[in-house]
Write an enzyme that holds these catalytic residues in place. Structure first.
Site, PDB file in Angstrom:
ATOM      1  N   MET A   1       0.780  -1.188   0.000  1.00 20.00           N
ATOM      2  CA  MET A   1       0.000   0.000   0.000  1.00 20.00           C
ATOM      3  C   MET A   1       0.830   1.264   0.000  1.00 20.00           C
ATOM      4  O   MET A   1       0.265   2.310  -0.185  1.00 20.00           O
ATOM      5  CB  MET A   1      -0.928  -0.064   1.225  1.00 20.00           C
ATOM      6  CG  MET A   1      -1.698   1.186   1.486  1.00 20.00           C
ATOM      7  SD  MET A   1      -1.066   2.183   2.827  1.00 20.00           S
ATOM      8  CE  MET A   1      -0.223   3.505   2.127  1.00 20.00           C
ATOM      9  N   PRO A   2       2.108   1.192   0.175  1.00 18.37           N
ATOM     10  CA  PRO A   2       2.854   2.454   0.189  1.00 18.37           C
ATOM     11  C   PRO A   2       2.562   3.282  -1.064  1.00 18.37           C
ATOM     12  O   PRO A   2       2.556   2.775  -2.181  1.00 18.37           O
ATOM     13  CB  PRO A   2       4.311   2.006   0.207  1.00 18.37           C
ATOM     14  CG  PRO A   2       4.274   0.632   0.781  1.00 18.37           C
ATOM     15  CD  PRO A   2       2.991   0.035   0.294  1.00 18.37           C
ATOM     16  N   ILE A   3       2.277   4.565  -0.827  1.00 14.15           N
ATOM     17  CA  ILE A   3       2.074   5.516  -1.917  1.00 14.15           C
ATOM     18  C   ILE A   3       3.198   6.527  -1.830  1.00 14.15           C
ATOM     19  O   ILE A   3       3.399   7.144  -0.775  1.00 14.15           O
ATOM     20  CB  ILE A   3       0.705   6.215  -1.809  1.00 14.15           C
ATOM     21  CG1 ILE A   3      -0.421   5.175  -1.899  1.00 14.15           C
ATOM     22  CG2 ILE A   3       0.566   7.287  -2.886  1.00 14.15           C
ATOM     23  CD1 ILE A   3      -1.798   5.735  -1.590  1.00 14.15           C
ATOM     24  N   ARG A  40       2.778   2.091  -4.983  1.00 15.63           N
ATOM     25  CA  ARG A  40       2.335   3.083  -5.965  1.00 15.63           C
ATOM     26  C   ARG A  40       3.321   4.236  -5.928  1.00 15.63           C
ATOM     27  O   ARG A  40       3.536   4.827  -4.870  1.00 15.63           O
ATOM     28  CB  ARG A  40       0.938   3.623  -5.628  1.00 15.63           C
ATOM     29  CG  ARG A  40      -0.145   2.562  -5.489  1.00 15.63           C
ATOM     30  CD  ARG A  40      -0.481   1.943  -6.843  1.00 15.63           C
ATOM     31  NE  ARG A  40      -1.602   1.048  -6.792  1.00 15.63           N
ATOM     32  CZ  ARG A  40      -1.512  -0.265  -6.648  1.00 15.63           C
ATOM     33  NH1 ARG A  40      -0.328  -0.833  -6.495  1.00 15.63           N
ATOM     34  NH2 ARG A  40      -2.583  -1.024  -6.651  1.00 15.63           N
TER      35      ARG A  40
END
Length: 124
Positions: A1-3, A40
């Site tokens: 999930m890291p953006i 992302r």
């Protein structure tokens, strides 16, 4: 999930930008143990005349803004700072003194995932 939003000084070639994005994405995987499919990364180029470092315009710079679901350890965060700084150096030739990483922990109730579900509702 890291953006990740990576703001770089304009000028690198398309190949350098692709290498940078791959290297930075892998840095996230290696330092946090996040699956590559969850990373992302958006690249933002900023004109040299729109960046000021140390009171001077035109200097090379990279600023990473990283959004993570809360819960990573301080050691993981430090590893991420180091890995992203090294990614900027290896792919773009940016001196580590001109790299900044800003990390924001996001509560799992405040992160929307695939199909509009919250991170919490997906077990993260």
């Amino acid at each position: 999930m890291p953006i990740i939003h990576a703001h770089i000084t304009a000028g690198p070639s398309a190949q350098q930008k692709t290498a940078f994005m791959r290297t930075a994405s892998q840095a996230v995987v290696d330092s946090l143990g996040a699956p590559l499919s969850s990373v992302r990364l958006m690249l933002h180029e900023v004109a040299r005349e729109h960046i000021m470092v140390g009171g001077e315009t035109g200097n090379d710079s990279v600023v990473f803004h990283v959004h993570l679901i809360a819960g990573r350890t301080e050691a993981q965060k430090q590893a991420l700072f180091t890995a992203l700084t090294q990614a900027a150096g290896s792919a773009l030739g940016i001196d580590g003194a001109n790299v900044r990483v800003v990390l924001q922990d996001v509560p799992n109730t405040d992160m929307g995932m695939a199909n509009g579900a919250s991170a919490k509702s997906t077990g993260r």
